[in-house]
Enzyme design. Structure first.
Site, PDB file in Angstrom:
ATOM      1  CG  HIS A   6     -33.975  -6.304  72.975  1.00 54.08           C
ATOM      2  ND1 HIS A   6     -34.352  -6.726  74.223  1.00 54.08           N
ATOM      3  CD2 HIS A   6     -32.632  -6.104  73.031  1.00 54.08           C
ATOM      4  CE1 HIS A   6     -33.296  -6.767  75.007  1.00 54.08           C
ATOM      5  NE2 HIS A   6     -32.240  -6.390  74.314  1.00 54.08           N
ATOM      6  NE  ARG A   7     -32.380  -9.776  75.653  1.00 59.13           N
ATOM      7  CZ  ARG A   7     -32.477  -9.786  76.964  1.00 59.13           C
ATOM      8  NH1 ARG A   7     -33.167 -10.749  77.562  1.00 59.13           N
ATOM      9  NH2 ARG A   7     -31.883  -8.877  77.721  1.00 59.13           N
ATOM     10  CD  GLU A  33     -29.705  -7.218  70.856  1.00 64.48           C
ATOM     11  OE1 GLU A  33     -28.745  -7.155  71.636  1.00 64.48           O
ATOM     12  OE2 GLU A  33     -30.740  -7.905  71.117  1.00 64.48           O
ATOM     13  CG  ASP A  35     -28.024 -10.839  73.266  1.00 66.44           C
ATOM     14  OD1 ASP A  35     -27.590  -9.683  73.259  1.00 66.44           O
ATOM     15  OD2 ASP A  35     -29.231 -11.112  73.486  1.00 66.44           O
ATOM     16  CG  HIS A  48     -29.424 -11.771  77.333  1.00 66.82           C
ATOM     17  ND1 HIS A  48     -29.259 -11.743  78.706  1.00 66.82           N
ATOM     18  CD2 HIS A  48     -29.154 -10.518  76.897  1.00 66.82           C
ATOM     19  CE1 HIS A  48     -28.920 -10.523  79.076  1.00 66.82           C
ATOM     20  NE2 HIS A  48     -28.850  -9.750  78.012  1.00 66.82           N
ATOM     21  CD  GLU A 108     -25.326  -7.186  73.544  1.00 68.05           C
ATOM     22  OE1 GLU A 108     -26.542  -7.052  73.342  1.00 68.05           O
ATOM     23  OE2 GLU A 108     -24.817  -7.113  74.684  1.00 68.05           O
ATOM     24  CE  LYS A 110     -25.636  -9.912  75.937  1.00 66.36           C
ATOM     25  NZ  LYS A 110     -25.757  -8.641  76.659  1.00 66.36           N
ATOM     26  CG  ASP A 228     -38.169  -6.893  75.001  1.00 68.35           C
ATOM     27  OD1 ASP A 228     -37.077  -6.973  74.402  1.00 68.35           O
ATOM     28  OD2 ASP A 228     -38.254  -6.746  76.246  1.00 68.35           O
TER      29      ASP A 228
HETATM   30  O1  G3P Z   1     -27.915  -4.516  72.274  1.00 63.98           O
HETATM   31  C1  G3P Z   1     -28.875  -3.852  73.032  1.00 63.98           C
HETATM   32  C2  G3P Z   1     -29.207  -4.643  74.276  1.00 63.98           C
HETATM   33  O2  G3P Z   1     -29.520  -5.948  73.885  1.00 63.98           O
HETATM   34  C3  G3P Z   1     -28.097  -4.658  75.291  1.00 63.98           C
HETATM   35  O3  G3P Z   1     -28.470  -5.261  76.483  1.00 63.98           O
HETATM   36  O4  G3P Z   1     -28.528  -7.123  78.074  1.00 63.98           O
HETATM   37  O5  G3P Z   1     -30.369  -6.879  76.412  1.00 63.98           O
HETATM   38  O6  G3P Z   1     -28.123  -7.625  75.682  1.00 63.98           O
HETATM   39  P1  G3P Z   1     -28.886  -6.789  76.667  1.00 63.98           P
HETATM   40 MG    MG Z   2     -28.405  -7.725  73.540  1.00 60.85          MG
END
Ligand code: G3P
Ligand code: MG
Length: 241
Positions: A6-7, A33, A35, A48, A108, A110, A228
């Protein structure tokens, strides 16, 4: 159950930086993943928040700064002094980190706060130019943006992001339309969401950092989790399979 960093590997490195993505790229996990926002001069950048306040030594909205201005800030030292010198990456730079790996790539969009006119078109163009069409899923809380992606490139996988529990998620998904559901951890254990899993829909859950929740979600049968701490989670799931 697949694991997405994640990120990037954001628990061990500053989120959404090249350092976090290199760390993810060396791991034998399923995917990563990140953003995407749009700068004032139309560059796709990976970060993000709408502002750079939390994750850099600067302040201000991404949409109000040119890419050259954004590149003058440090995106590593807020996380650790050892990470000083990390820059905000472009989408292209992040995709290049994974050019020689087979990781699945979750982009993703945003655009749920600021509309970022033209962002779906720009992202699809880059994905197609790099021939990544079958290696990406494009997701967003902005369901209009993923509808736009499907219109331009119906073969590219899309996912609708939700914080809420929906009564009939598959009905809504069909209406957008989108291919997969990306849902928050608390909603994933609710019965209407479990039903979706039983119907073999693609369901990915964010953000799962506690091992006990990962174990529960694997039992439920979700497709994937975003974490994470991808290395820690990978080792835990392998030990407890
Ligand atoms: O894409 C999953 C998750 O990243 C969505 O929430 O706020 O972490 O981008 P956020
Ligand atoms: Mg995200």
């Amino acid at each position: 159950m697949d694991i997405y960093a994640h990120r990037g590997s954001s628990g061990t490195h500053p989120e959404n930086t090249i350092a976090a993505f290199y760390e993810a790229s060396r791991l034998p996990i399923y995917g990563v993943e990140f953003d995407v926002h749009l700068t004032k001069d139309g560059e796709l950048v990976v970060i993000h928040d709408e502002t750079i306040d939390r994750t850099s030594d600067g302040m201000g909205f991404v949409k109000d700064m040119t890419f050259a201005e954004l590149r003058t800030f440090d995106f590593g030292s807020w996380f650790s002094n050892k990470c000083q010198g990390e820059l905000i990456p472009t989408l292209r730079e992040v995709l290049d980190v994974f050019s020689k790996t087979s990781h699945h790539l979750n982009i993703e969009l945003k655009s749920d706060i600021f509309p970022y006119e033209g962002m779906p078109e720009k992202v699809v163009e880059m994905v197609q130019q790099l021939k990544l069409d079958t290696r990406v899923v494009i997701s967003s809380f902005d369901h209009g943006a993923i509808r736009a992606v499907k219109k331009i490139a119906p073969h590219i996988e899309t996912a609708a992001l939700f914080m809420e529990v929906l009564v009939d998620p598959l009905d809504y998904l069909g209406n957008i339309p989108a291919d997969a559901l990306h849902i928050s951890l608390p909603s994933a254990v609710r019965s209407s969401m479990r039903k979706v899993v039983e119907e073999d829909a693609v369901v990915r859950v964010f953000t799962v950092n506690e091992e006990k929740y990962a174990a529960t979600l694997r039992k439920i049968g979700v497709t994937a989790i975003f974490t994470d701490h991808p290395e820690k989670m990978m080792n835990y799931l392998a030990r407890n399979s």
